[in-house]
Design a protein around this motif. Structure first.
Motif, PDB file in Angstrom:
ATOM      1  N   PRO A  72      -1.175   6.662  18.158  1.00  0.00           N
ATOM      2  CA  PRO A  72      -2.133   5.732  17.544  1.00  0.00           C
ATOM      3  C   PRO A  72      -2.519   6.168  16.133  1.00  0.00           C
ATOM      4  CG  PRO A  72      -2.777   6.254  19.802  1.00  0.00           C
ATOM      5  CD  PRO A  72      -1.660   7.195  19.445  1.00  0.00           C
ATOM      6  N   VAL A  73      -2.739   5.189  15.281  1.00  0.00           N
ATOM      7  CA  VAL A  73      -3.150   5.439  13.898  1.00  0.00           C
ATOM      8  C   VAL A  73      -4.474   4.726  13.670  1.00  0.00           C
ATOM      9  CG1 VAL A  73      -2.562   5.190  11.460  1.00  0.00           C
ATOM     10  CG2 VAL A  73      -0.748   5.583  13.148  1.00  0.00           C
ATOM     11  N   SER A  74      -5.517   5.490  13.416  1.00  0.00           N
ATOM     12  CA  SER A  74      -6.840   4.883  13.244  1.00  0.00           C
ATOM     13  C   SER A  74      -7.086   4.420  11.816  1.00  0.00           C
ATOM     14  CB  SER A  74      -7.932   5.872  13.660  1.00  0.00           C
ATOM     15  OG  SER A  74      -7.821   7.086  12.946  1.00  0.00           O
ATOM     16  N   MET A  75      -6.372   5.009  10.849  1.00  0.00           N
ATOM     17  CA  MET A  75      -6.526   4.613   9.446  1.00  0.00           C
ATOM     18  C   MET A  75      -5.140   4.466   8.828  1.00  0.00           C
ATOM     19  SD  MET A  75      -9.682   6.922   7.978  1.00  0.00           S
ATOM     20  CE  MET A  75      -8.674   8.407   7.827  1.00  0.00           C
ATOM     21  N   ARG A  76      -4.756   3.251   8.493  1.00  0.00           N
ATOM     22  CA  ARG A  76      -3.469   3.031   7.838  1.00  0.00           C
ATOM     23  C   ARG A  76      -3.684   3.141   6.328  1.00  0.00           C
ATOM     24  NH1 ARG A  76       0.502   2.552  11.122  1.00  0.00           N
ATOM     25  NH2 ARG A  76       0.135   1.777  13.231  1.00  0.00           N
ATOM     26  N   ILE A  77      -3.254   4.268   5.793  1.00  0.00           N
ATOM     27  CA  ILE A  77      -3.589   4.609   4.412  1.00  0.00           C
ATOM     28  C   ILE A  77      -2.967   3.646   3.409  1.00  0.00           C
ATOM     29  CG2 ILE A  77      -3.445   6.404   2.651  1.00  0.00           C
ATOM     30  CD1 ILE A  77      -5.441   6.904   4.963  1.00  0.00           C
ATOM     31  N   SER A  78      -1.753   3.195   3.661  1.00  0.00           N
ATOM     32  CA  SER A  78      -1.140   2.247   2.734  1.00  0.00           C
ATOM     33  C   SER A  78      -1.968   0.969   2.652  1.00  0.00           C
ATOM     34  CB  SER A  78       0.289   1.921   3.172  1.00  0.00           C
ATOM     35  OG  SER A  78       0.906   1.042   2.251  1.00  0.00           O
ATOM     36  N   SER A  79      -2.412   0.466   3.801  1.00  0.00           N
ATOM     37  CA  SER A  79      -3.242  -0.741   3.808  1.00  0.00           C
ATOM     38  C   SER A  79      -4.575  -0.489   3.116  1.00  0.00           C
ATOM     39  CB  SER A  79      -3.481  -1.207   5.246  1.00  0.00           C
ATOM     40  OG  SER A  79      -2.269  -1.587   5.863  1.00  0.00           O
ATOM     41  N   ILE A  80      -5.148   0.679   3.353  1.00  0.00           N
ATOM     42  CA  ILE A  80      -6.432   1.022   2.736  1.00  0.00           C
ATOM     43  C   ILE A  80      -6.299   1.081   1.217  1.00  0.00           C
ATOM     44  CG2 ILE A  80      -8.060   2.948   2.444  1.00  0.00           C
ATOM     45  CD1 ILE A  80      -7.636   3.425   5.529  1.00  0.00           C
ATOM     46  N   LEU A  81      -5.251   1.731   0.736  1.00  0.00           N
ATOM     47  CA  LEU A  81      -5.031   1.801  -0.709  1.00  0.00           C
ATOM     48  C   LEU A  81      -4.756   0.413  -1.285  1.00  0.00           C
ATOM     49  CD1 LEU A  81      -2.845   5.033  -0.892  1.00  0.00           C
ATOM     50  CD2 LEU A  81      -5.103   4.731  -1.934  1.00  0.00           C
ATOM     51  N   GLY A  82      -4.010  -0.390  -0.541  1.00  0.00           N
ATOM     52  CA  GLY A  82      -3.721  -1.740  -1.014  1.00  0.00           C
ATOM     53  C   GLY A  82      -4.969  -2.596  -1.107  1.00  0.00           C
ATOM     54  N   LEU A  83      -5.835  -2.484  -0.116  1.00  0.00           N
ATOM     55  CA  LEU A  83      -7.079  -3.248  -0.136  1.00  0.00           C
ATOM     56  C   LEU A  83      -8.003  -2.768  -1.254  1.00  0.00           C
ATOM     57  CD1 LEU A  83      -7.683  -3.423   3.711  1.00  0.00           C
ATOM     58  CD2 LEU A  83      -7.237  -5.380   2.206  1.00  0.00           C
ATOM     59  N   ALA A  84      -8.052  -1.452  -1.451  1.00  0.00           N
ATOM     60  CA  ALA A  84      -8.873  -0.910  -2.538  1.00  0.00           C
ATOM     61  C   ALA A  84      -8.370  -1.413  -3.889  1.00  0.00           C
ATOM     62  CB  ALA A  84      -8.858   0.617  -2.492  1.00  0.00           C
ATOM     63  N   TRP A  85      -7.046  -1.402  -4.058  1.00  0.00           N
ATOM     64  CA  TRP A  85      -6.453  -1.899  -5.304  1.00  0.00           C
ATOM     65  C   TRP A  85      -6.771  -3.381  -5.499  1.00  0.00           C
ATOM     66  CZ3 TRP A  85      -4.457  -0.481  -9.765  1.00  0.00           C
ATOM     67  CH2 TRP A  85      -3.644  -1.365 -10.481  1.00  0.00           C
ATOM     68  N   GLY A  86      -6.672  -4.151  -4.429  1.00  0.00           N
ATOM     69  CA  GLY A  86      -6.969  -5.571  -4.527  1.00  0.00           C
ATOM     70  C   GLY A  86      -8.408  -5.831  -4.931  1.00  0.00           C
ATOM     71  N   THR A  87      -9.332  -5.046  -4.381  1.00  0.00           N
ATOM     72  CA  THR A  87     -10.746  -5.193  -4.730  1.00  0.00           C
ATOM     73  C   THR A  87     -10.994  -4.821  -6.190  1.00  0.00           C
ATOM     74  OG1 THR A  87     -11.404  -4.685  -2.451  1.00  0.00           O
ATOM     75  CG2 THR A  87     -13.088  -4.454  -4.163  1.00  0.00           C
ATOM     76  N   LEU A  88     -10.389  -3.738  -6.620  1.00  0.00           N
ATOM     77  CA  LEU A  88     -10.607  -3.252  -7.984  1.00  0.00           C
ATOM     78  C   LEU A  88     -10.018  -4.183  -9.034  1.00  0.00           C
ATOM     79  CD1 LEU A  88      -9.773   0.485  -7.304  1.00  0.00           C
ATOM     80  CD2 LEU A  88     -11.998  -0.340  -8.098  1.00  0.00           C
ATOM     81  N   THR A  89      -8.907  -4.828  -8.710  1.00  0.00           N
ATOM     82  CA  THR A  89      -8.195  -5.645  -9.699  1.00  0.00           C
ATOM     83  C   THR A  89      -8.321  -7.137  -9.435  1.00  0.00           C
ATOM     84  OG1 THR A  89      -6.134  -5.527  -8.421  1.00  0.00           O
ATOM     85  CG2 THR A  89      -6.521  -3.801 -10.076  1.00  0.00           C
ATOM     86  N   ASP A  90      -9.068  -7.498  -8.388  1.00  0.00           N
ATOM     87  CA  ASP A  90      -9.215  -8.908  -8.014  1.00  0.00           C
ATOM     88  C   ASP A  90      -7.843  -9.561  -7.828  1.00  0.00           C
ATOM     89  OD1 ASP A  90     -10.585 -11.212  -7.354  1.00  0.00           O
ATOM     90  OD2 ASP A  90     -10.662 -11.946  -9.418  1.00  0.00           O
ATOM     91  N   SER A  91      -7.007  -8.876  -7.064  1.00  0.00           N
ATOM     92  CA  SER A  91      -5.655  -9.365  -6.798  1.00  0.00           C
ATOM     93  C   SER A  91      -5.372  -9.206  -5.308  1.00  0.00           C
ATOM     94  CB  SER A  91      -4.628  -8.571  -7.616  1.00  0.00           C
ATOM     95  OG  SER A  91      -4.639  -7.205  -7.240  1.00  0.00           O
ATOM     96  N   PRO A  92      -4.350  -9.882  -4.793  1.00  0.00           N
ATOM     97  CA  PRO A  92      -4.048  -9.760  -3.363  1.00  0.00           C
ATOM     98  C   PRO A  92      -3.468  -8.389  -3.044  1.00  0.00           C
ATOM     99  CG  PRO A  92      -2.359 -11.048  -4.463  1.00  0.00           C
ATOM    100  CD  PRO A  92      -3.446 -10.832  -5.472  1.00  0.00           C
ATOM    101  N   PRO A  93      -3.734  -7.870  -1.855  1.00  0.00           N
ATOM    102  CA  PRO A  93      -3.078  -6.625  -1.444  1.00  0.00           C
ATOM    103  C   PRO A  93      -1.560  -6.820  -1.458  1.00  0.00           C
ATOM    104  CG  PRO A  93      -4.839  -7.208   0.073  1.00  0.00           C
ATOM    105  CD  PRO A  93      -4.624  -8.401  -0.805  1.00  0.00           C
ATOM    106  N   ARG A  94      -0.843  -5.811  -1.903  1.00  0.00           N
ATOM    107  CA  ARG A  94       0.607  -5.919  -2.015  1.00  0.00           C
ATOM    108  C   ARG A  94       1.303  -5.169  -0.888  1.00  0.00           C
ATOM    109  NH1 ARG A  94       1.631  -9.942  -5.748  1.00  0.00           N
ATOM    110  NH2 ARG A  94       0.447  -9.585  -7.656  1.00  0.00           N
ATOM    111  N   LEU A  95       2.412  -5.734  -0.427  1.00  0.00           N
ATOM    112  CA  LEU A  95       3.333  -5.036   0.465  1.00  0.00           C
ATOM    113  C   LEU A  95       4.637  -4.898  -0.305  1.00  0.00           C
ATOM    114  CD1 LEU A  95       2.820  -6.700   3.971  1.00  0.00           C
ATOM    115  CD2 LEU A  95       2.254  -4.369   3.310  1.00  0.00           C
ATOM    116  N   ILE A  96       4.915  -3.710  -0.789  1.00  0.00           N
ATOM    117  CA  ILE A  96       6.065  -3.499  -1.663  1.00  0.00           C
ATOM    118  C   ILE A  96       7.129  -2.722  -0.897  1.00  0.00           C
ATOM    119  CG2 ILE A  96       6.825  -2.546  -3.866  1.00  0.00           C
ATOM    120  CD1 ILE A  96       3.692  -2.618  -4.553  1.00  0.00           C
ATOM    121  N   PRO A  97       8.268  -3.334  -0.601  1.00  0.00           N
ATOM    122  CA  PRO A  97       9.326  -2.630   0.127  1.00  0.00           C
ATOM    123  C   PRO A  97       9.804  -1.402  -0.652  1.00  0.00           C
ATOM    124  CG  PRO A  97       9.710  -4.999   0.149  1.00  0.00           C
ATOM    125  CD  PRO A  97       8.607  -4.747  -0.832  1.00  0.00           C
ATOM    126  N   LEU A  98       9.968  -0.297   0.039  1.00  0.00           N
ATOM    127  CA  LEU A  98      10.318   0.967  -0.604  1.00  0.00           C
ATOM    128  C   LEU A  98      11.553   0.877  -1.504  1.00  0.00           C
ATOM    129  CD1 LEU A  98       9.897   3.982  -1.035  1.00  0.00           C
ATOM    130  CD2 LEU A  98      11.030   4.404   1.164  1.00  0.00           C
TER     131      LEU A  98
END
Length: 260
Positions: free
Chosen positions: A188-214
């Motif tokens: 189990p993963v209680s904190m998905r860091i990629s999602s957390i960073l994406g949401l933080a970025w979206g809040t800071l830049t007023d943009s949608p969270p990104r899912l960027i394929p590696l």
């Protein structure tokens, strides 16, 4: 100058307490990525300890790279951080990686997936799991090794994405040879860091969270170079990350309570 913060997070399997040093001046989003990853890894250690006490064992071992055929998503901050990491590599190492990325891109294009992945990375709104699932399955069907994989070992281990760090299993390792058909049991993963960073970025830049394929993360980061230069006070970045961590943990508590 740095400021030390004492962080305490209650997770479903224990309390995480640690001290974090954050620059007091203006910093880019990439500066907070190692901090977020560290908190994620400390939370994962609590999960591992909990699983061990329950008689389970982590099956993952060095050289076991079956999961390195999956499509790995990055957040925007991780894509920028990966670009910075690759740019500072010795020229021969960097050229080798870029050549492999080029070969991977060619193969993805031949499979008819490159444009679909690009659409995902530039989506103007969050994409539902139902839309992503067929793309993930088509990519996994290629059984294509990650372009950063060398002799079944990660060549960017210290800079690997959060999604790679979080995927641990307690089921037999041989089941990972087919992650779609076999009953693999992830930790189990209680904190998905990629999602957390994406949401933080979206809040800071007023943009949608990104899912960027590696496989296309470096190209995406180059296209968004100007955005990566933005800076914020270190404490503000930490506040954003912690705020989204608390939200994830709240959801994790609710989910596990409903499973009891």
């Amino acid at each position: 100058m740095v400021e030390r913060f004492e962080v305490a997070l209650n997770t479903p399997v224990g309390r995480l307490t640690t001290a974090i040093d954050v620059p007091t001046g203006l910093i880019p989003i990439t500066a907070i990525v190692p901090v977020a990853r560290r908190l994620g890894e400390e939370a994962a250690q609590l999960e591992i300890q909990h699983a061990t006490e329950a008689g389970q064992a982590i099956s993952c071992r060095i050289g076991c790279a079956a999961c390195c055929r999956m499509l790995v998503p990055l957040s925007a901050p991780e894509a920028f951080a990966l670009r910075d990491y690759v740019e500072q590599l010795p020229t021969d190492r960097r050229d080798l990686l870029l050549n492999r990325l080029g070969d991977t891109k060619d193969r993805i294009k031949r499979a008819g997936l490159w444009d679909r992945l690009n659409d995902v990375s530039e989506a103007s709104k969050p994409i539902a799991d139902e839309e992503l699932d067929p793309i993930n399955r088509s990519y996994y069907a290629l059984r294509m090794p990650c372009p950063y994989l060398e002799n079944e070992l990660c060549s960017i281990y210290e800079a690997r994405p959060a999604a790679c760090r979080e995927l641990l299993v307690t089921s037999p390792a041989e089941l990972c040879q087919d992650l779609v058909q076999n009953p693999v049991t992830p930790l189990p993963v209680s904190m998905r860091i990629s999602s957390i960073l994406g949401l933080a970025w979206g809040t800071l830049t007023d943009s949608p969270p990104r899912l960027i394929p590696l496989p296309m993360a470096l190209e995406w980061a180059e296209r968004h170079e100007e955005e990566s230069r933005r800076t914020w006070p270190g404490s503000a970045l930490l506040d954003q990350v912690l705020d989204h961590m608390w939200r994830f943990l709240s959801q994790a508590f609710q989910t596990r309570s409903s499973e009891l």
